[in-house]
Design an enzyme around this catalytic site. Structure first.
Site, PDB file in Angstrom:
ATOM      1  N   ASP A 237       3.676  -3.877   9.374  1.00 34.17           N
ATOM      2  CA  ASP A 237       2.555  -3.124   9.953  1.00 34.17           C
ATOM      3  C   ASP A 237       1.465  -3.136   8.883  1.00 34.17           C
ATOM      4  OD1 ASP A 237       0.700  -1.307  10.817  1.00 34.17           O
ATOM      5  OD2 ASP A 237       2.120   0.285  11.262  1.00 34.17           O
TER       6      ASP A 237
ATOM      7  N   TRP B 278       8.819  -0.292   2.295  1.00 41.68           N
ATOM      8  CA  TRP B 278       9.487  -0.222   3.589  1.00 41.68           C
ATOM      9  C   TRP B 278      10.395  -1.448   3.663  1.00 41.68           C
ATOM     10  CZ3 TRP B 278      11.286   0.918   8.168  1.00 41.68           C
ATOM     11  CH2 TRP B 278      11.276  -0.013   9.199  1.00 41.68           C
TER      12      TRP B 278
ATOM     13  N   ASP C  29       3.435  -2.952  -0.288  1.00 40.37           N
ATOM     14  CA  ASP C  29       1.980  -2.870  -0.126  1.00 40.37           C
ATOM     15  C   ASP C  29       1.291  -3.223  -1.449  1.00 40.37           C
ATOM     16  OD1 ASP C  29       2.268  -2.161   2.491  1.00 40.37           O
ATOM     17  OD2 ASP C  29       1.924  -0.022   2.184  1.00 40.37           O
TER      18      ASP C  29
ATOM     19  N   THR D 163      -0.057  -6.458   2.560  1.00 41.86           N
ATOM     20  CA  THR D 163       1.392  -6.332   2.374  1.00 41.86           C
ATOM     21  C   THR D 163       2.026  -7.697   2.099  1.00 41.86           C
ATOM     22  OG1 THR D 163       1.371  -4.490   3.942  1.00 41.86           O
ATOM     23  CG2 THR D 163       3.512  -5.459   3.478  1.00 41.86           C
TER      24      THR D 163
ATOM     25  N   TRP E  18       2.308   2.776   1.727  1.00 41.43           N
ATOM     26  CA  TRP E  18       3.337   2.837   0.678  1.00 41.43           C
ATOM     27  C   TRP E  18       2.753   2.624  -0.713  1.00 41.43           C
ATOM     28  CZ3 TRP E  18       7.714   5.095   1.729  1.00 41.43           C
ATOM     29  CH2 TRP E  18       8.204   5.074   3.048  1.00 41.43           C
TER      30      TRP E  18
ATOM     31  N   TYR F 209      -4.810   1.180   0.101  1.00 43.31           N
ATOM     32  CA  TYR F 209      -4.027   0.062   0.658  1.00 43.31           C
ATOM     33  C   TYR F 209      -4.914  -1.162   0.905  1.00 43.31           C
ATOM     34  CZ  TYR F 209      -1.708  -2.824   4.123  1.00 43.31           C
ATOM     35  OH  TYR F 209      -1.176  -3.891   4.797  1.00 43.31           O
TER      36      TYR F 209
END
Ligand code: ABN
Length: 176
Positions: free
Chosen positions: A76, A101, A120, A164, A152, A161
């Site tokens: 995500d 995650w 991230d 990822t 994260w 952020y």
């Protein structure tokens, strides 16, 4: 130099009187074996061992800049491969979050399930390229450790952020 001879002689005599050859050999042996064992202690290995990173699967098919790429099955966020980084490295000027995650994705090359860490990259505003929201195994956000819809960027110097990356942690052996 006579005084020096005298001192060393009396010191040697004292040592000889207060210790046996057996105890000297035992102490020497302990020091020798203890010294040899120090490099195999877990802390020493963890400190300087990059090879602790598991080897990626031999075959890694697909285009990491697409949401369909197998490692991206539970992501995500923005793919770092589209943001100046790669599937495993953050773009310049960003920092990889150590808190992540974790998802499980099947590699079509060998049909095995792999544990994927979605780290991230933090420190720049959102990349904006290649957004994917695939979510295999994602759970509601009231269970944060099983939800991917979180920023994260924790434990990093910036909480902003950017994108990822997808790191293979190992083969998933058990269905949870
Ligand atoms: N883990 C990616 C992400 C970042 C911010 C908000 C939601 C999801």
């Amino acid at each position: 130099m006579k005084w020096f001879d005298h001192i060393t002689e009396s010191l040697s005599r004292k040592v000889a009187q207060s210790s046996s050859r057996r105890s000297f050999l035992s102490g020497f042996g302990t020091a020798l074996i203890g010294g040899a064992a120090i490099p195999i202690l877990p802390v020493a290995r963890a400190a300087d061992n990059d090879s602790q990173q598991p080897a990626p699967p031999a075959e890694d098919p697909g285009d990491p800049t697409t949401c369909e790429y197998w490692r991206n099955c539970s992501i995500d966020g923005f793919l770092c491969s589209c943001c100046g980084g790669t599937k495993t490295s953050c773009p310049p000027g960003t920092e990889m979050s150590p808190i992540t995650w974790i998802g499980t994705c099947r590699n079509p090359a060998d049909g095995k399930d792999y544990i994927i860490s979605y780290n991230d990259c933090c420190g720049k505003t959102s990349c904006g390229n290649c957004f994917c929201n695939t979510n295999v195994g994602d759970r509601p956000t009231y269970r944060p450790h099983t939800a991917n819809d979180y920023n994260w960027c924790l434990g990093t110097s910036s909480a902003i952020y950017h994108c990822t990356v997808t790191l293979v942690l190992g083969i998933a052996t058990k269905k949870s």
